[in-house]
Design a protein around this motif. Structure first.
Motif, PDB file in Angstrom:
ATOM      1  N   SER A 175     -12.894 -39.864 -30.831  1.00 20.61           N
ATOM      2  CA  SER A 175     -12.940 -38.706 -29.915  1.00 20.61           C
ATOM      3  C   SER A 175     -13.556 -39.005 -28.799  1.00 20.61           C
TER       4      SER A 175
ATOM      5  N   TYR B  88      -2.598 -25.789 -25.073  1.00 21.18           N
ATOM      6  CA  TYR B  88      -3.936 -26.105 -25.421  1.00 21.18           C
ATOM      7  C   TYR B  88      -3.876 -26.628 -26.870  1.00 21.18           C
TER       8      TYR B  88
ATOM      9  N   GLN C 141      -6.236 -30.101 -29.197  1.00 19.59           N
ATOM     10  CA  GLN C 141      -7.107 -30.958 -29.371  1.00 19.59           C
ATOM     11  C   GLN C 141      -6.881 -32.476 -29.991  1.00 19.59           C
ATOM     12  N   THR C 142      -7.787 -33.274 -29.848  1.00 24.52           N
ATOM     13  CA  THR C 142      -7.533 -34.483 -30.701  1.00 24.52           C
ATOM     14  C   THR C 142      -7.395 -34.197 -32.108  1.00 24.52           C
ATOM     15  N   GLU C 143      -8.084 -33.262 -32.533  1.00 24.39           N
ATOM     16  CA  GLU C 143      -7.905 -32.877 -33.714  1.00 24.39           C
ATOM     17  C   GLU C 143      -6.808 -32.061 -34.445  1.00 24.39           C
TER      18      GLU C 143
ATOM     19  N   THR D 133     -13.109 -24.735 -33.612  1.00 23.47           N
ATOM     20  CA  THR D 133     -12.716 -25.828 -32.484  1.00 23.47           C
ATOM     21  C   THR D 133     -13.874 -25.835 -31.505  1.00 23.47           C
TER      22      THR D 133
ATOM     23  N   ASP E  72     -14.224 -24.175 -28.797  1.00 18.98           N
ATOM     24  CA  ASP E  72     -13.918 -23.717 -27.510  1.00 18.98           C
ATOM     25  C   ASP E  72     -13.982 -22.454 -27.477  1.00 18.98           C
TER      26      ASP E  72
ATOM     27  N   ARG F 205     -16.140 -25.368 -23.708  1.00 16.67           N
ATOM     28  CA  ARG F 205     -16.868 -25.444 -24.782  1.00 16.67           C
ATOM     29  C   ARG F 205     -17.962 -24.501 -25.085  1.00 16.67           C
TER      30      ARG F 205
END
Length: 551
Positions: free
Chosen positions: A201, A342, A344-346, A425, A427, A442
């Motif tokens: 991350s 939108y 995330q890395t996840e 998340t 976020d 965040r």
């Protein structure tokens, strides 16, 4: 894979479904299948820093990745071994990823900005067995090598001479077999829930975490390429992203090929040049384009009338908020809307605006099928329309295809984001009456001032719409009356001078663009913002610095 047709977002939710076979392996089930069915079809168009273009077919990729897989296997790389790739945008990145998918080895893409200290940290944390790197990285690997006892296979791409113990990529593959069929032994075939990738991350707060994805992860990008990028067979797609980060496989790998498109790679080195990018896009007939809003901001400042962008038909963006001035400026010059997304890395793509939807500048769109998106408040209750909450993904009925399986060797951190039937998340967003989500930032970045909760992205978006501002980071600082006051840390464009007059102008500008109470009461001008090596602003570092100054 056939693309569905639908007239509306609601119809898309009804008709789309995604099966993830337990035996799925992208290299065998997608790459090899395409190489067998259409061997001469364009897979990658690669333009190097000198402007030289080279085209690669699916047959070439299948052959090259099989050779590398055989060569690495001969040197002891096996299923489950972790291999770090630091390759800029060299063609060897795609070959190496596919070779590791064949072997069942776990790829760890890494950015070229890593220092020897960063390399030691990653190699130790992940117990990396092998590295495949650009020749410009070799000296840093060598500097880190005494503290990396797990490294046993070192491969350099390009350049001479080789340090002791290193293999030359070309020589390594030269005599290897171009055939690597699907293994049958369970200890050799990796598929389904077996580990595929580890991304570190960004580390905007604390040390980077190891995000692990499994072999079904590429299927999660079917929606990314086919529907958000709106790709069709024969398209040439360019995503502006370095291969060291997750966004590269969002836009330069899995979903594009599954949609029948070719990947366009512009392997520029050094400082980003918007005019060089426009020239490459125009000369090569790129049809679909994805870049962060920062890139679009630079592009709309150029003279777009000088470039033939007539083949460009669809544009997307993600990574930060897109301010309205850039959206309208790009549309006025090209006739094209910019569709936001939108994730995330996840995850893969969770929320997006599709071509069948109205593009609302500043909104990240609506939830994609398969992702049970809910906004939860601090008590874990669902938020009504218009009320801000944390973006959470329902996992009580199973994990969505494309969601990570946890942080490697960090059960405590995994449990801190996966609990009570949801993945949290971190976020925040709010939902409007049409079901569109509006990103706030965040959870830790939100500013609480005079009873208001202010997201930094909206204020930053307003600031960068002013011609004097190149970059902005918005944070909260302690204030005895308001609890927190809004502060803007700003990098100025050339030709502008910091001072009270400009500060007042920027404050008035923000009041006009967004709600007046959100304007920055404190403005600091700096030469550069603190960032992670992936380019994300480290707001926590700014807050820490301000706290130390205050103390």
């Amino acid at each position: 894979m056939d693309k569905l047709t639908f007239a509306s977002y609601d119809e898309f939710l009804r008709v789309f479904s995604l099966d993830a076979p337990e035996t799925f392996n992208f290299a065998f089930d997608v790459l090899d299948a395409m190489a067998n069915e259409t061997p001469d079809r364009l897979a990658i168009a690669h333009v190097d820093d000198a402007g030289v273009r080279r085209d690669y077919t699916f047959a070439w990729l299948a052959d090259a990745s099989a050779r590398l897989a055989n060569a690495l296997k001969a040197r002891g790389v096996r299923k489950g071994h972790r291999v770090m790739l630091v390759l800029h945008r060299r063609i060897e990145f795609w070959v190496s990823m596919l070779a590791l998918h064949r072997l069942g080895a776990v790829a760890i893409p890494a950015p070229a900005q890593l220092t020897p200290k960063d390399i030691v940290f990653r190699v130790e944390r992940a117990q990396v067995r092998a590295v495949i790197v650009d020749d410009g990285i070799t000296d840093r690997i060598e500097a880190a090598r005494p503290d990396c006892p797990t490294l046993s296979v070192l491969v350099q791409c390009g350049g001479t001479p080789l340090p002791d113990g290193w293999c030359d990529y070309e020589a390594l593959c030269a005599d290897a077999s171009p055939s690597f069929p699907r293994p049958t032994a369970p200890d050799e075939l990796a598929c389904g829930e077996d580990p595929l990738l580890i991304f570190f991350s960004s580390g905007t707060t604390g040390m980077p975490k190891m995000v692990e994805h499994v072999h079904t992860y590429p299927l999660g990008h079917l929606v990314t390429g086919m529907y958000w990028h709106d790709l069709r067979p024969g398209d040439l797609h360019l995503t502006v992203a370095d291969t060291g980060w997750g966004k590269a496989v969002w836009g330069k790998f899995y979903g594009q090929w599954m949609a029948g498109a070719a990947v366009f790679v512009y392997d520029f080195r050094g400082k980003f040049d918007p005019e060089a990018l426009l020239d490459v896009v125009a000369k090569n007939g790129v049809t679909t384009f994805c870049a962060p809003p920062t890139v679009y901001r630079f592009l709309v400042r150029a003279d777009l009338s000088r470039y033939d962008l007539s083949k460009l038909r669809h544009c997307t963006t993600a990574g930060e908020l897109l301010n309205e001035s850039v959206f309208h400026g790009w549309k006025a010059a090209t006739g094209l809307s910019i569709y936001e997304g939108y994730g995330q890395t996840e995850t893969t793509l969770q929320i997006a605006t599709l071509s069948c939807m109205e593009a609302k500048p500043g909104s990240i769109g609506r939830p994609m099928p398969g992702w049970g998106i809910t906004l939860l408040d601090h008590e874990g209750k669902e938020c009504p329309t218009g009320e801000e909450g944390e973006i959470c993904i329902r996992i009580s009925d199973g994990l969505p295809v494309g969601l990570f399986r946890g942080y490697v060797e960090d059960a405590e951190k995994t449990a801190s984001v996966m609990f009570d039937g949801y993945y949290h998340t971190g976020d925040k967003a709010w939902m409007d009456e049409d079901g569109y989500l509006w990103f706030l930032g965040r959870v830790d970045d939100l500013i609480k001032s005079s009873g208001y909760r202010i997201g930094p992205f909206e204020v930053e978006s307003a600031l960068v719409a002013h011609p004097a501002v190149v970059e902005a980071a918005v944070t909260g600082v302690p204030d005895p009356l308001r609890g927190q006051a809004v502060k803007a840390t700003i990098v100025l464009a050339a030709g502008y001078e910091a001072g009270e007059v400009l500060t007042k102008e920027l404050q008035d500008h923000v009041k006009k663009v967004t709600a007046p109470y959100k304007y920055p009461r404190i403005v600091e001008y700096v030469a550069e913002l603190p960032k992670t090596i992936s380019g994300k602003i480290k707001r926590a570092e700014i807050r820490q610095r301000d706290s130390e100054k205050s103390a």
